[in-house]
Design a protein around this motif. Structure first.
Motif, PDB file in Angstrom:
ATOM      1  N   GLN A  22      34.939  82.031  12.498  1.00  0.00           N
ATOM      2  CA  GLN A  22      33.650  82.685  12.715  1.00  0.00           C
ATOM      3  C   GLN A  22      32.802  82.586  11.455  1.00  0.00           C
TER       4      GLN A  22
ATOM      5  N   LEU B   4      31.268  79.155  11.213  1.00  0.00           N
ATOM      6  CA  LEU B   4      30.138  79.023  12.136  1.00  0.00           C
ATOM      7  C   LEU B   4      28.911  79.743  11.589  1.00  0.00           C
ATOM      8  N   ASP B   5      29.146  80.933  11.033  1.00  0.00           N
ATOM      9  CA  ASP B   5      28.013  81.686  10.476  1.00  0.00           C
ATOM     10  C   ASP B   5      27.357  80.922   9.336  1.00  0.00           C
TER      11      ASP B   5
ATOM     12  N   ILE C 251      27.308  77.640   9.009  1.00  0.00           N
ATOM     13  CA  ILE C 251      26.587  76.508   9.598  1.00  0.00           C
ATOM     14  C   ILE C 251      25.259  76.996  10.164  1.00  0.00           C
ATOM     15  N   ILE C 252      25.283  78.124  10.858  1.00  0.00           N
ATOM     16  CA  ILE C 252      24.064  78.674  11.459  1.00  0.00           C
ATOM     17  C   ILE C 252      23.099  79.114  10.365  1.00  0.00           C
TER      18      ILE C 252
END
Lengths: 333, 82
Positions: B26, B29-30, B32-33
């Motif tokens: 997670q 992903l955070d 990358i976002i």
């Protein structure tokens, strides 16, 4: 697992009975273009990047909408959509030598998707929730018209009894197929919302192409049929894919009255009769007034050559798909 | 001008994007976002984004090409009356 859809053509013929906006667009634009695409299965080598980019963009939005409908938070829904996108495109390897790669590649796709979610974080358009509790996203439709190809009404297929015609074999009616990206409510009205990606500026000039427009009229009609509700029209949601400037998102509604839809259906009967006639003649004429539309038809170079050498140019710049891989309105997503 | 801090972030992103997506946490992903959001802000500020991995490199490096050129005499065109 093979999920082979049925052929959209009547068995043993080139008469298409299952239509969607893509195949209708080609037919209405130019019968020859329709032949190259739907009958012969030619696709430009660059088209796969555009198709894949658009498909993945749609799929990411669908994942997000499904997550939100399940009650997930905005951040969790974004995380899931991005994660699923990265999984799906892991082995996508678009050709960097093609011109389309400049705008449509993995990095641009990821960036566009995150920007989209942020842009519409507080979306005034609410996704319609269906009776089954699912969000109205990627709704597949397929419904019959009340007429079919005339070719089926032949002496060997009907029986005449006291002046009444009985079909020995149930005739195939025309089918209209497609997928509605999203159905939304806004200020008390219900709309179909259609996602579009473009490299051009979403200006008044861009949106002018959507009225009149075959796809938007079909989607308005389809929305009314499958949802059995009043659909005001289609909201075209344009996402401008840029390299250096910020991605730009613009929405514009296009309305369709019942009168407009009725006229579209009347015209459709003529267009489908033409398609049947072309198929029976095994000849699809060129509409040489449409070659310059929208930056130029993809087959313009081919059609500008003498007929005897066109095959060579097709093989050079296009890929001929196997019949089971060709565009098929009956294929589910 | 892109800051050194964002260049460090860029290198981290390269590493994250090279991972098997199924292995992403997670937090990964955070990041990358967050990078995409920062990238958007830079674009809005008019900062030219650095080419990410996977994008096509220019076929010709113009700066290298121009570095080897020496100024020549400006060409003149002489026309003779016929």
């Amino acid at each position: 697992m093979n999920d082979m859809p049925a052929s959209p053509f009547l068995p043993g013929t080139k008469i298409q009975y299952a239509w969607d906006s893509t195949s209708l667009n080609d037919l209405k634009t130019c019968p020859r273009k329709y032949q190259y695409t739907m009958i012969d299965g030619w696709v430009p080598k660059e088209e796969s990047i555009h198709l894949r980019f658009g498909q993945e963009y749609h799929a990411a939005i669908q994942d997000f909408e499904n997550s939100r409908a399940k009650g997930q938070s905005f951040d969790d829904a974004v995380r899931y959509a991005v994660w699923n996108l990265l999984i799906r495109i892991k082995d996508w390897d678009p050709d960097p030598t093609l011109r389309a790669f400049q705008h449509k590649n993995k990095d641009q796709l990821l960036h566009l998707v995150v920007c989209y979610f942020d842009e519409y974080r507080n979306d005034p358009y609410e996704t319609l929730i269906l009776e089954n509790g699912l969000p109205a996203v990627e709704l597949t439709f397929k419904f019959q018209l009340d007429f079919g190809p005339a070719q089926q009404v032949t002496a060997d297929k009907v029986a005449l009894n006291a002046g009444n015609i009985t079909y020995l074999q149930e005739p195939q009616q025309y089918l209209l197929c497609g997928h509605l990206d999203r159905v939304v409510t806004f200020q008390g009205d219900t709309y179909v919302l259609d996602h579009k990606t473009t490299t051009t500026t979403p200006s008044d000039y861009y949106f002018a192409q959507y009225s009149p427009n075959n796809q938007m009229t079909l989607y308005t009609f389809a929305g009314k049929v499958i949802l059995d509700t009043v659909i005001s029209g289609v909201v075209v949601e344009a996402a401008q894919v840029t390299n250096e400037k910020p991605m730009k998102f613009v929405r514009r509604p296009t309305y369709r009255s019942d009168e407009v839809i009725d006229e579209w259906l009347d015209d459709l009967e003529y267009h489908l009769a033409n398609a049947e006639a072309f198929a029976q003649a095994n000849y699809w004429p060129m509409n040489d007034t449409a070659c310059g539309n929208y930056g130029g038809c993809k087959f313009r170079e081919v059609c500008s050559r003498p007929a005897a050498v066109r095959d060579r140019f097709l093989k050079s710049d296009f890929i001929q798909l196997a019949p089971e891989e060709r565009w098929n309105p009956l294929r589910s997503r | 001008m892109i800051s050194t801090a964002s260049e460090d972030n860029f290198n981290d992103i390269d590493e994250l994007m090279a991972l098997d997506p199924l292995e992403l946490s997670q937090q990964n992903l955070d990041r990358i976002i967050a990078y995409q959001r920062k990238h958007r802000l830079l674009r809005e500020q008019g900062v030219k984004p650095k080419k990410a991995s996977g994008e096509a490199k220019p076929a010709v490096d113009l700066s290298e090409l121009l570095a080897g050129l020496k100024p020549t005499q400006k060409p003149t065109i002489s026309a003779r009356r016929r």
